[in-house]
Scaffold this active site. Structure first.
Site, PDB file in Angstrom:
ATOM      1  N   ALA A 286     -40.348  15.391   3.803  1.00 58.81           N
ATOM      2  CA  ALA A 286     -40.678  14.631   3.290  1.00 58.81           C
ATOM      3  C   ALA A 286     -40.267  12.900   3.750  1.00 58.81           C
ATOM      4  O   ALA A 286     -40.632  12.557   2.374  1.00 58.81           O
ATOM      5  CB  ALA A 286     -38.551  15.338   2.841  1.00 58.81           C
TER       6      ALA A 286
ATOM      7  N   TYR B  48     -19.047  26.032   8.272  1.00 61.52           N
ATOM      8  CA  TYR B  48     -19.627  24.571   8.880  1.00 61.52           C
ATOM      9  C   TYR B  48     -18.907  24.228   9.771  1.00 61.52           C
ATOM     10  O   TYR B  48     -17.834  24.128   9.728  1.00 61.52           O
ATOM     11  CB  TYR B  48     -20.133  23.321   7.353  1.00 61.52           C
ATOM     12  CG  TYR B  48     -21.143  24.170   6.382  1.00 61.52           C
ATOM     13  CD1 TYR B  48     -22.188  24.709   6.888  1.00 61.52           C
ATOM     14  CD2 TYR B  48     -21.597  23.429   5.874  1.00 61.52           C
ATOM     15  CE1 TYR B  48     -23.417  24.669   6.767  1.00 61.52           C
ATOM     16  CE2 TYR B  48     -22.679  23.729   4.829  1.00 61.52           C
ATOM     17  CZ  TYR B  48     -23.366  24.444   5.159  1.00 61.52           C
ATOM     18  OH  TYR B  48     -24.589  25.074   4.641  1.00 61.52           O
TER      19      TYR B  48
ATOM     20  N   ASP C  47     -30.874  18.171   0.721  1.00 62.67           N
ATOM     21  CA  ASP C  47     -29.944  19.480   1.553  1.00 62.67           C
ATOM     22  C   ASP C  47     -30.809  19.241   2.868  1.00 62.67           C
ATOM     23  O   ASP C  47     -31.760  20.596   2.622  1.00 62.67           O
ATOM     24  CB  ASP C  47     -30.201  20.508   0.410  1.00 62.67           C
ATOM     25  CG  ASP C  47     -30.254  21.536   0.696  1.00 62.67           C
ATOM     26  OD1 ASP C  47     -29.283  21.503   1.750  1.00 62.67           O
ATOM     27  OD2 ASP C  47     -30.438  23.101   0.507  1.00 62.67           O
TER      28      ASP C  47
ATOM     29  N   ASP D 230     -34.240  27.397   1.320  1.00 62.56           N
ATOM     30  CA  ASP D 230     -33.355  28.680   0.388  1.00 62.56           C
ATOM     31  C   ASP D 230     -33.528  28.969  -0.352  1.00 62.56           C
ATOM     32  O   ASP D 230     -33.485  30.140  -0.776  1.00 62.56           O
ATOM     33  CB  ASP D 230     -32.269  28.820   0.864  1.00 62.56           C
ATOM     34  CG  ASP D 230     -31.530  27.481   0.873  1.00 62.56           C
ATOM     35  OD1 ASP D 230     -30.616  27.387   0.026  1.00 62.56           O
ATOM     36  OD2 ASP D 230     -31.149  26.672   1.985  1.00 62.56           O
TER      37      ASP D 230
ATOM     38  N   GLN E 129     -39.066  24.961  14.584  1.00 58.95           N
ATOM     39  CA  GLN E 129     -37.270  25.929  14.496  1.00 58.95           C
ATOM     40  C   GLN E 129     -37.051  27.062  15.335  1.00 58.95           C
ATOM     41  O   GLN E 129     -37.869  27.970  14.613  1.00 58.95           O
ATOM     42  CB  GLN E 129     -36.042  25.267  13.706  1.00 58.95           C
ATOM     43  CG  GLN E 129     -36.663  25.407  12.571  1.00 58.95           C
ATOM     44  CD  GLN E 129     -36.336  24.635  11.320  1.00 58.95           C
ATOM     45  OE1 GLN E 129     -35.165  23.371  11.662  1.00 58.95           O
ATOM     46  NE2 GLN E 129     -36.498  24.454   9.776  1.00 58.95           N
TER      47      GLN E 129
ATOM     48  N   TYR F 292     -21.231  24.475  -1.117  1.00 60.72           N
ATOM     49  CA  TYR F 292     -22.141  23.639  -0.711  1.00 60.72           C
ATOM     50  C   TYR F 292     -23.267  23.296  -1.846  1.00 60.72           C
ATOM     51  O   TYR F 292     -23.232  22.449  -2.090  1.00 60.72           O
ATOM     52  CB  TYR F 292     -22.664  24.048   0.876  1.00 60.72           C
ATOM     53  CG  TYR F 292     -23.982  23.197   1.276  1.00 60.72           C
ATOM     54  CD1 TYR F 292     -23.489  21.975   1.919  1.00 60.72           C
ATOM     55  CD2 TYR F 292     -25.047  23.756   0.775  1.00 60.72           C
ATOM     56  CE1 TYR F 292     -24.255  20.932   2.206  1.00 60.72           C
ATOM     57  CE2 TYR F 292     -25.880  22.728   1.286  1.00 60.72           C
ATOM     58  CZ  TYR F 292     -25.948  21.368   1.764  1.00 60.72           C
ATOM     59  OH  TYR F 292     -26.710  20.261   2.146  1.00 60.72           O
ATOM     60  N   GLN F 293     -23.786  24.359  -2.097  1.00 64.65           N
ATOM     61  CA  GLN F 293     -24.970  24.710  -3.020  1.00 64.65           C
ATOM     62  C   GLN F 293     -24.453  24.280  -4.631  1.00 64.65           C
ATOM     63  O   GLN F 293     -25.028  22.334  -5.020  1.00 64.65           O
ATOM     64  CB  GLN F 293     -25.482  25.762  -3.423  1.00 64.65           C
ATOM     65  CG  GLN F 293     -25.888  26.686  -2.274  1.00 64.65           C
ATOM     66  CD  GLN F 293     -26.775  26.260  -1.376  1.00 64.65           C
ATOM     67  OE1 GLN F 293     -27.506  25.265  -0.882  1.00 64.65           O
ATOM     68  NE2 GLN F 293     -27.395  27.441  -0.714  1.00 64.65           N
TER      69      GLN F 293
HETATM   70  N1  AAT Z   1     -29.285  24.955   2.177  1.00 62.57           N
HETATM   71  C1  AAT Z   1     -29.070  25.330   3.222  1.00 62.57           C
HETATM   72  C2  AAT Z   1     -28.694  24.137   3.767  1.00 62.57           C
HETATM   73  C3  AAT Z   1     -29.187  23.450   4.252  1.00 62.57           C
HETATM   74  S1  AAT Z   1     -30.932  23.127   5.174  1.00 62.57           S
HETATM   75  C4  AAT Z   1     -31.425  22.329   5.066  1.00 62.57           C
HETATM   76  C5  AAT Z   1     -33.092  22.660   5.177  1.00 62.57           C
HETATM   77  O1  AAT Z   1     -33.822  21.293   5.267  1.00 62.57           O
HETATM   78  C6  AAT Z   1     -34.060  23.046   5.616  1.00 62.57           C
HETATM   79  O2  AAT Z   1     -34.275  24.899   5.721  1.00 62.57           O
HETATM   80  C7  AAT Z   1     -34.729  22.583   7.334  1.00 62.57           C
HETATM   81  O3  AAT Z   1     -36.017  22.837   7.658  1.00 62.57           O
HETATM   82  C8  AAT Z   1     -34.782  21.048   5.555  1.00 62.57           C
HETATM   83  N2  AAT Z   1     -35.550  20.491   6.766  1.00 62.57           N
HETATM   84  C9  AAT Z   1     -35.175  19.831   7.712  1.00 62.57           C
HETATM   85  N3  AAT Z   1     -36.472  18.498   8.019  1.00 62.57           N
HETATM   86  C10 AAT Z   1     -36.579  18.177   7.022  1.00 62.57           C
HETATM   87  C11 AAT Z   1     -37.469  17.137   6.743  1.00 62.57           C
HETATM   88  N4  AAT Z   1     -38.062  15.784   6.798  1.00 62.57           N
HETATM   89  N5  AAT Z   1     -38.437  17.127   5.245  1.00 62.57           N
HETATM   90  C12 AAT Z   1     -38.269  18.064   4.824  1.00 62.57           C
HETATM   91  N6  AAT Z   1     -37.256  19.588   4.728  1.00 62.57           N
HETATM   92  C13 AAT Z   1     -36.390  19.749   5.781  1.00 62.57           C
HETATM   93  C14 AAT Z   1     -28.397  21.984   5.086  1.00 62.57           C
HETATM   94  C15 AAT Z   1     -27.387  22.436   5.720  1.00 62.57           C
HETATM   95  C16 AAT Z   1     -26.834  21.423   6.886  1.00 62.57           C
HETATM   96  C17 AAT Z   1     -25.697  22.604   7.784  1.00 62.57           C
HETATM   97  C18 AAT Z   1     -25.285  21.162   8.081  1.00 62.57           C
HETATM   98  N7  AAT Z   1     -24.233  21.198   9.495  1.00 62.57           N
END
Ligand code: AAT
Length: 292
Positions: free
Chosen positions: A141, A228, A159, A89, A34, A64-65
């Protein structure tokens, strides 16, 4: 079409845009998965953007967290083993680590660049990686969960980004099946579940998949996160068959946690009242969710 129409084309929220003033671009690179952008904003602190979508800002990340971590972890007694999906993060890890009962935390994030830039630009979040209980797995994942021992986790927190790009499969039935298998009986899942204003159908789809997959209970909760899209984000809470889980009234209240008091950073958003209140749903959503 006027040139501006391009801004209104995001498939997750067609017809609208949300603007935050950029003071300074700090980082912009394409990773294997990405486009990763970090900028200093004038009103929300530093902002992390993936493929043009805001993932967090320093000002409101707490909402959120804290919610995505404590909604599930305060709903079960003495959680010990936790998996975080995504969350590169480190912010969710920071929150999970408040729970002193926890012995082992796995995190599976697909994109190493997110982890590296967070360590550089978001030390208040990346601090989550410093906890010795944390075990980092860089990878998809979907694959991680396929190989996961049955019943390993008390709680799994998803997340993940929106289901366009690398997170597409994370809203599909086979993925939820592997999650349910990886949880112990009476274990809990908390999944990022979009906006009730923008994604009612997507939420309905995920809820019906989860009702089939999780034989304990399935609940929807939400919180206000101003940066968001539409200013809210939802969470889907599910439990596997086993000891029943009362999601609405936390059995493991944060206020009683020793770890929470020792944690250097104070909670900014979550408390037991916010926990219970998060399950109150507007009439339209209640109707659509109960129709399933
Ligand atoms: N805490 C910050 C909020 C997030 S981050 C979502 C994370 O999921 C990203 O770092 C991304 O690289 C990771 N991710 C995406 N797909 C996968 C996968 N298949 N396996 C593991 N990690 C993955 C989310 C914010 C939500 C926003 C809502 N609009």
């Amino acid at each position: 079409k006027s040139g501006k129409d391009v801004y209104f084309n995001n498939p997750m929220w067609p017809g609208e845009v949300h603007s935050i003033k950029v003071e300074n671009i700090l980082y912009k690179e394409k990773s294997e998965y990405q486009e990763v952008l970090i900028f200093e904003s004038s009103s929300y602190g530093k902002v992390l953007v993936l493929d043009g979508i805001v993932q967090l800002t320093e000002k409101d990340e707490c909402a959120y967290q804290e919610m995505i971590a404590h909604l599930p972890l305060c709903s079960i007694q003495s959680p010990k083993t936790v998996l975080v999906v995504g969350g590169g993060d480190g912010g969710v890890l920071r929150e999970v680590s408040r729970h002193s009962s926890i012995e082992h935390i796995d995190i599976c994030e697909i994109d190493k660049m997110v982890i590296d830039v967070s360590r550089k630009f978001f030390p208040e979040l990346a601090v989550g990686f410093e906890d010795p209980r944390v075990h980092l797995h860089v990878g998809d994942a979907v694959e991680f969960l396929k190989c996961c021992p049955e019943g390993k986790y008390d709680a799994i927190i998803v997340d993940s980004s929106d289901p366009v790009g690398p997170a597409q499969e994370l809203v599909e039935k086979p993925f939820f099946d592997t999650i349910a298998k990886a949880l112990r009986p009476g274990g809990v899942l908390c999944n990022m579940a979009e906006s009730m204003w923008l994604h009612t159908h997507l939420i309905q789809d995920i809820i019906s998949i989860c009702r089939e997959t999780f034989k304990g209970s399935v609940h929807y909760a939400w919180a206000s996160v101003p940066t968001y899209p539409s200013g809210v984000i939802g969470f889907l809470l599910c439990s596997t068959e086993g000891p029943p889980v009362d999601f609405v009234n936390p059995i493991n209240p944060i206020e009683k946690l020793e770890g929470a008091k020792e944690h250097k950073r104070e909670l900014r958003f979550y408390n037991s009242e916010m926990h219970s209140a998060a399950f109150a749903l507007p009439a339209f959503l209640k109707r659509e969710v109960s129709l399933l």
